[in-house]
Design an enzyme around this catalytic site. Structure first.
Site, PDB file in Angstrom:
ATOM      1  N   ILE A 207      73.082  46.065 -72.108  1.00  0.00           N
ATOM      2  CA  ILE A 207      71.735  46.002 -71.782  1.00  0.00           C
ATOM      3  C   ILE A 207      71.484  44.945 -70.467  1.00  0.00           C
ATOM      4  CG2 ILE A 207      71.640  43.850 -73.236  1.00  0.00           C
ATOM      5  CD1 ILE A 207      68.980  45.362 -74.830  1.00  0.00           C
TER       6      ILE A 207
ATOM      7  N   ASN B  45      69.907  33.433 -81.629  1.00  0.00           N
ATOM      8  CA  ASN B  45      69.947  32.764 -82.582  1.00  0.00           C
ATOM      9  C   ASN B  45      68.772  31.568 -82.559  1.00  0.00           C
ATOM     10  OD1 ASN B  45      70.893  30.273 -80.966  1.00  0.00           O
ATOM     11  ND2 ASN B  45      72.920  31.491 -81.045  1.00  0.00           N
TER      12      ASN B  45
ATOM     13  N   GLY C 239      78.164  37.830 -78.494  1.00  0.00           N
ATOM     14  CA  GLY C 239      77.764  39.223 -78.596  1.00  0.00           C
ATOM     15  C   GLY C 239      76.547  39.355 -77.442  1.00  0.00           C
TER      16      GLY C 239
ATOM     17  N   ASP D 118      73.849  38.219 -77.008  1.00  0.00           N
ATOM     18  CA  ASP D 118      73.235  36.857 -76.530  1.00  0.00           C
ATOM     19  C   ASP D 118      74.059  36.460 -75.390  1.00  0.00           C
ATOM     20  OD1 ASP D 118      71.676  34.641 -76.337  1.00  0.00           O
ATOM     21  OD2 ASP D 118      72.308  33.840 -78.400  1.00  0.00           O
TER      22      ASP D 118
ATOM     23  N   GLY E 252      75.498  43.070 -85.294  1.00  0.00           N
ATOM     24  CA  GLY E 252      76.706  42.517 -85.213  1.00  0.00           C
ATOM     25  C   GLY E 252      77.237  41.519 -86.114  1.00  0.00           C
ATOM     26  N   VAL E 253      77.251  40.304 -85.326  1.00  0.00           N
ATOM     27  CA  VAL E 253      77.642  38.938 -86.164  1.00  0.00           C
ATOM     28  C   VAL E 253      76.795  38.831 -87.392  1.00  0.00           C
ATOM     29  CG1 VAL E 253      78.068  36.595 -85.871  1.00  0.00           C
ATOM     30  CG2 VAL E 253      78.704  38.027 -84.065  1.00  0.00           C
ATOM     31  N   TYR E 254      75.638  39.257 -87.365  1.00  0.00           N
ATOM     32  CA  TYR E 254      74.635  38.918 -88.319  1.00  0.00           C
ATOM     33  C   TYR E 254      74.771  39.856 -89.589  1.00  0.00           C
ATOM     34  CZ  TYR E 254      72.304  35.019 -86.075  1.00  0.00           C
ATOM     35  OH  TYR E 254      71.965  33.747 -85.413  1.00  0.00           O
TER      36      TYR E 254
HETATM   37  P1  ADP Z   1      73.506  39.662 -84.109  1.00  0.00           P
HETATM   38  O1  ADP Z   1      73.864  38.262 -84.081  1.00  0.00           O
HETATM   39  O2  ADP Z   1      71.892  39.846 -84.019  1.00  0.00           O
HETATM   40  O3  ADP Z   1      74.192  40.735 -85.077  1.00  0.00           O
HETATM   41  P2  ADP Z   1      75.261  40.713 -81.820  1.00  0.00           P
HETATM   42  O4  ADP Z   1      74.931  40.300 -80.305  1.00  0.00           O
HETATM   43  O5  ADP Z   1      76.283  40.177 -82.673  1.00  0.00           O
HETATM   44  O6  ADP Z   1      73.695  40.162 -82.600  1.00  0.00           O
HETATM   45  O7  ADP Z   1      75.081  42.300 -82.300  1.00  0.00           O
HETATM   46  C1  ADP Z   1      74.039  42.945 -81.997  1.00  0.00           C
HETATM   47  C2  ADP Z   1      74.230  44.346 -81.366  1.00  0.00           C
HETATM   48  O8  ADP Z   1      74.390  44.311 -80.030  1.00  0.00           O
HETATM   49  C3  ADP Z   1      75.396  45.082 -82.060  1.00  0.00           C
HETATM   50  O9  ADP Z   1      75.236  46.362 -82.218  1.00  0.00           O
HETATM   51  C4  ADP Z   1      76.353  44.860 -80.610  1.00  0.00           C
HETATM   52  O10 ADP Z   1      77.322  45.952 -80.658  1.00  0.00           O
HETATM   53  C5  ADP Z   1      75.353  44.872 -79.621  1.00  0.00           C
HETATM   54  N1  ADP Z   1      75.936  44.327 -78.233  1.00  0.00           N
HETATM   55  C6  ADP Z   1      76.871  43.539 -78.013  1.00  0.00           C
HETATM   56  N2  ADP Z   1      76.748  43.309 -76.629  1.00  0.00           N
HETATM   57  C7  ADP Z   1      75.924  44.091 -76.033  1.00  0.00           C
HETATM   58  C8  ADP Z   1      75.636  44.271 -74.795  1.00  0.00           C
HETATM   59  N3  ADP Z   1      75.929  43.755 -73.625  1.00  0.00           N
HETATM   60  N4  ADP Z   1      74.695  45.304 -74.669  1.00  0.00           N
HETATM   61  C9  ADP Z   1      73.982  46.004 -75.577  1.00  0.00           C
HETATM   62  N5  ADP Z   1      74.330  45.761 -76.899  1.00  0.00           N
HETATM   63  C10 ADP Z   1      75.337  45.030 -77.108  1.00  0.00           C
END
Ligand code: ADP
Length: 165
Positions: free
Chosen positions: A9, A22, A30, A32, A117-119
């Site tokens: 992204i 967060n 992730g 963020d 993802g982590v959540y």
């Molecule tokens: P959360 O803490 O809200 O769960 P995460 O970042 O752990 O957020 O994950 C949210 C989603 O973002 C997951 O599907 C993960 O695979 C995806 N993700 C992680 N890095 C990127 C990135 N650079 N671009 C797009 N999506 C990403």
């Protein structure tokens, strides 16, 4: 028009990318972490002035070194089994992100799969909520993009979109 793509992204040339942040808004893992790394240290300095964000709400910042003009930071719910208002909070993330985007004249917006993802939010119901909200707002934007991080996730989004149209 809803577009479903597989990409990092942080590379997208859109008016706004949404960050799955967060509550501190000071960066994390992730997506963020990726957004903060790509935007550079000024993003964290700016986010400090926002003084956090509650779950389900959204805040906006400049994109700094990102190709995107803005970052919309939204805090998704941590999955705690599903009976802790997770669906309403996830829906609020998408709605509040769209509303703050409209208020800032954003015409193109890209979302990650918030909370999946982590959540730990299960992907199928999270995708259903994301698509429902995107269908409700798509007419008010030139581009609404779902930016998946894997082809498997993108496949799920395509299935859910086809089922809801
Ligand atoms: P959360 O803490 O809200 O769960 P995460 O970042 O752990 O957020 O994950 C949210 C989603 O973002 C997951 O599907 C993960 O695979 C995806 N993700 C992680 N890095 C990127 C990135 N650079 N671009 C797009 N999506 C990403």
């Amino acid at each position: 028009m809803i577009e479903i793509i597989t990409a990092d992204i942080t590379t997208l040339e859109v008016d706004a990318v949404v960050n799955a942040a967060n509550r501190s808004l000071l960066g994390g893992g992730g997506v963020d972490g990726a957004i903060h790394r790509a935007a550079g240290p000024l993003l964290k300095d700016y986010c400090r002035t926002l003084k956090g964000c509650r779950t389900g709400e959204a805040r906006i910042s400049p994109g700094f070194e990102l190709p995107a003009r803005y970052v919309i930071h939204s805090v998704g719910p941590v999955w705690k089994g599903g009976d802790h208002y997770e669906p309403a909070l996830l829906k609020a993330c998408y709605q509040n992100s769209f509303e703050i985007a409209l208020y800032n004249d954003v015409r193109s917006i890209a979302f990650p799969a918030i909370s999946t993802g982590v959540y730990g939010y299960p992907k199928q119901p999270a995708t259903e909520i994301a698509i429902t909200c995107m269908l409700a707002y798509e007419d008010r934007f030139d581009r609404v993009i779902t930016c998946c991080f894997s082809e498997t996730d993108a496949g799920l989004y395509r299935e859910v979109l086809a089922a809801q149209r």
